[in-house]
Design a protein around this motif. Structure first.
Motif, short mmCIF file in Angstrom:
data_model
loop_
_atom_site.label_atom_id
_atom_site.label_comp_id
_atom_site.label_asym_id
_atom_site.label_seq_id
_atom_site.Cartn_x
_atom_site.Cartn_y
_atom_site.Cartn_z
N MET A 269 5.09 3.78 4.30
CA MET A 269 5.11 2.73 3.28
C MET A 269 4.79 1.39 3.96
O MET A 269 4.95 1.24 5.16
N SER A 270 4.36 0.44 3.12
CA SER A 270 4.12 -0.90 3.65
C SER A 270 4.32 -1.95 2.57
O SER A 270 4.29 -1.66 1.37
N ALA A 271 4.53 -3.18 3.02
CA ALA A 271 4.56 -4.37 2.18
C ALA A 271 3.97 -5.48 3.04
O ALA A 271 4.26 -5.57 4.24
N TRP A 272 3.11 -6.31 2.46
CA TRP A 272 2.49 -7.38 3.24
C TRP A 272 2.14 -8.56 2.34
O TRP A 272 2.02 -8.42 1.13
N GLU A 273 1.99 -9.72 2.95
CA GLU A 273 1.51 -10.91 2.24
C GLU A 273 0.85 -11.84 3.24
O GLU A 273 1.15 -11.82 4.43
N TYR A 274 -0.08 -12.65 2.72
CA TYR A 274 -0.85 -13.56 3.56
C TYR A 274 -1.24 -14.78 2.74
O TYR A 274 -1.70 -14.65 1.61
N VAL A 275 -1.05 -15.96 3.32
CA VAL A 275 -1.46 -17.22 2.70
C VAL A 275 -2.59 -17.79 3.56
O VAL A 275 -2.36 -18.28 4.67
N ALA A 276 -3.82 -17.67 3.05
CA ALA A 276 -5.00 -18.06 3.83
C ALA A 276 -5.01 -19.55 4.17
O ALA A 276 -5.40 -19.93 5.27
N ASP A 277 -4.56 -20.39 3.24
CA ASP A 277 -4.57 -21.85 3.48
C ASP A 277 -3.77 -22.23 4.72
O ASP A 277 -4.10 -23.21 5.40
N LEU B 275 -1.10 -0.65 15.99
CA LEU B 275 -2.27 -0.44 15.16
C LEU B 275 -3.44 -1.31 15.63
O LEU B 275 -4.58 -0.88 15.61
N THR B 276 -3.14 -2.53 16.05
CA THR B 276 -4.18 -3.42 16.55
C THR B 276 -4.82 -2.84 17.80
O THR B 276 -6.02 -2.93 18.00
N ALA B 277 -4.02 -2.21 18.63
CA ALA B 277 -4.53 -1.62 19.86
C ALA B 277 -5.22 -0.29 19.63
O ALA B 277 -5.74 0.32 20.54
N GLY B 278 -5.20 0.17 18.38
CA GLY B 278 -5.85 1.43 18.07
C GLY B 278 -4.96 2.64 18.28
O GLY B 278 -5.41 3.76 18.27
N SER B 279 -3.68 2.39 18.49
CA SER B 279 -2.74 3.48 18.70
C SER B 279 -2.14 3.91 17.38
O SER B 279 -2.24 3.23 16.38
N THR B 280 -1.46 5.03 17.40
CA THR B 280 -0.73 5.49 16.24
C THR B 280 0.74 5.26 16.49
O THR B 280 1.28 5.73 17.48
N ALA B 281 1.38 4.52 15.60
CA ALA B 281 2.81 4.24 15.75
C ALA B 281 3.60 5.19 14.87
O ALA B 281 3.26 5.41 13.72
N VAL B 282 4.64 5.74 15.43
CA VAL B 282 5.52 6.61 14.66
C VAL B 282 6.85 5.89 14.54
O VAL B 282 7.51 5.64 15.54
N LEU B 283 7.20 5.52 13.32
CA LEU B 283 8.43 4.79 13.08
C LEU B 283 9.36 5.65 12.26
O LEU B 283 9.01 6.10 11.19
N ALA B 284 10.56 5.85 12.73
CA ALA B 284 11.48 6.75 12.04
C ALA B 284 12.78 6.05 11.67
O ALA B 284 13.84 6.62 11.79
N GLN C 268 -0.72 -17.93 7.46
CA GLN C 268 0.59 -17.34 7.70
C GLN C 268 0.69 -16.02 6.96
O GLN C 268 0.26 -15.91 5.81
N GLY C 269 1.26 -15.04 7.60
CA GLY C 269 1.43 -13.74 6.96
C GLY C 269 2.64 -13.03 7.51
O GLY C 269 3.21 -13.41 8.53
N ASP C 270 3.04 -11.99 6.81
CA ASP C 270 4.15 -11.16 7.24
C ASP C 270 3.91 -9.75 6.71
O ASP C 270 3.30 -9.59 5.64
N SER C 271 4.38 -8.77 7.43
CA SER C 271 4.17 -7.39 6.99
C SER C 271 5.30 -6.50 7.47
O SER C 271 6.02 -6.82 8.41
N ASP C 272 5.45 -5.40 6.79
CA ASP C 272 6.41 -4.37 7.16
C ASP C 272 5.74 -3.02 6.93
O ASP C 272 5.42 -2.68 5.79
N TYR C 273 5.49 -2.30 8.01
CA TYR C 273 4.88 -0.97 7.94
C TYR C 273 5.83 0.00 8.62
O TYR C 273 6.34 -0.29 9.69
N GLY C 274 6.08 1.13 7.99
CA GLY C 274 6.95 2.11 8.62
C GLY C 274 7.10 3.34 7.75
O GLY C 274 6.36 3.56 6.79
N THR C 275 8.08 4.15 8.12
CA THR C 275 8.40 5.37 7.39
C THR C 275 9.77 5.15 6.76
O THR C 275 10.76 5.02 7.47
#
Length: 149
Positions: free
Chosen positions: A84-92, A16-25, A95-102
């Motif tokens: 679907m996705s789930a993410w969190e980020y602590v600005a202080d 996604l950062t590179a501007g591509s489309t990821a297909v996760l199955a 640090q962050g973590d994420s899960d994006y997929g199908t």
């Protein structure tokens, strides 16, 4: 399964950062009675949640023993795999973590150290996205945003 999901998440973020489309199955398979504690672990207690339209709920949980937060997005009615996705980020701490997929039932878990820090978190199911900023910051008021695309 966690290692595989983490690697898929990392690949999805890179694509996604590179501007591509990821297909996760690699759909998660969970019973309809999935809970945040089944996804994150029994020592995690739900401290906040936000509806993802009528499709499900994203949960922010916290483990007082290790000071870590966990986010899980859980569908109301599991079924055919959807984005679907789930993410969190602590600005202080930046640090962050994420899960994006199908997935068929839930996205996550994510894990970030959050003791005594404000947390930004959210998730999505299909085309409904929920973001909560400045959450669990004592007297500060959080800001919630729901977007349908």
């Amino acid at each position: 399964m966690r290692l595989s999901r983490s690697m898929l998440s990392l690949a999805a973020v890179a694509a996604l950062t590179a501007g591509s489309t990821a297909v996760l199955a690699s759909p998660a398979s969970a019973a309809p009675n999935t809970t945040p504690q089944k996804v994150c672990g029994s020592s995690y207690k739900t401290v906040n949640s936000a509806a993802v339209g009528s499709l499900g709920t994203v949960y922010l949980t916290y483990n007082a023993t290790n000071g870590r937060n966990c986010v899980a997005t859980i569908r109301k009615s599991p079924g055919t795999a959807v984005d679907m996705s789930a993410w969190e980020y602590v600005a202080d701490t930046d640090q962050g973590d994420s899960d994006y997929g199908t997935y068929t039932s839930y996205a996550g878990p994510t894990s970030v150290y959050g003791k005594a820090h404000c947390v930004d978190w959210g998730g999505s199911i299909k085309n409904v996205y929920v973001s909560v900023y400045g959450s669990n910051c004592a007297a500060l008021r959080e800001h919630r945003v729901t977007t349908v695309r």
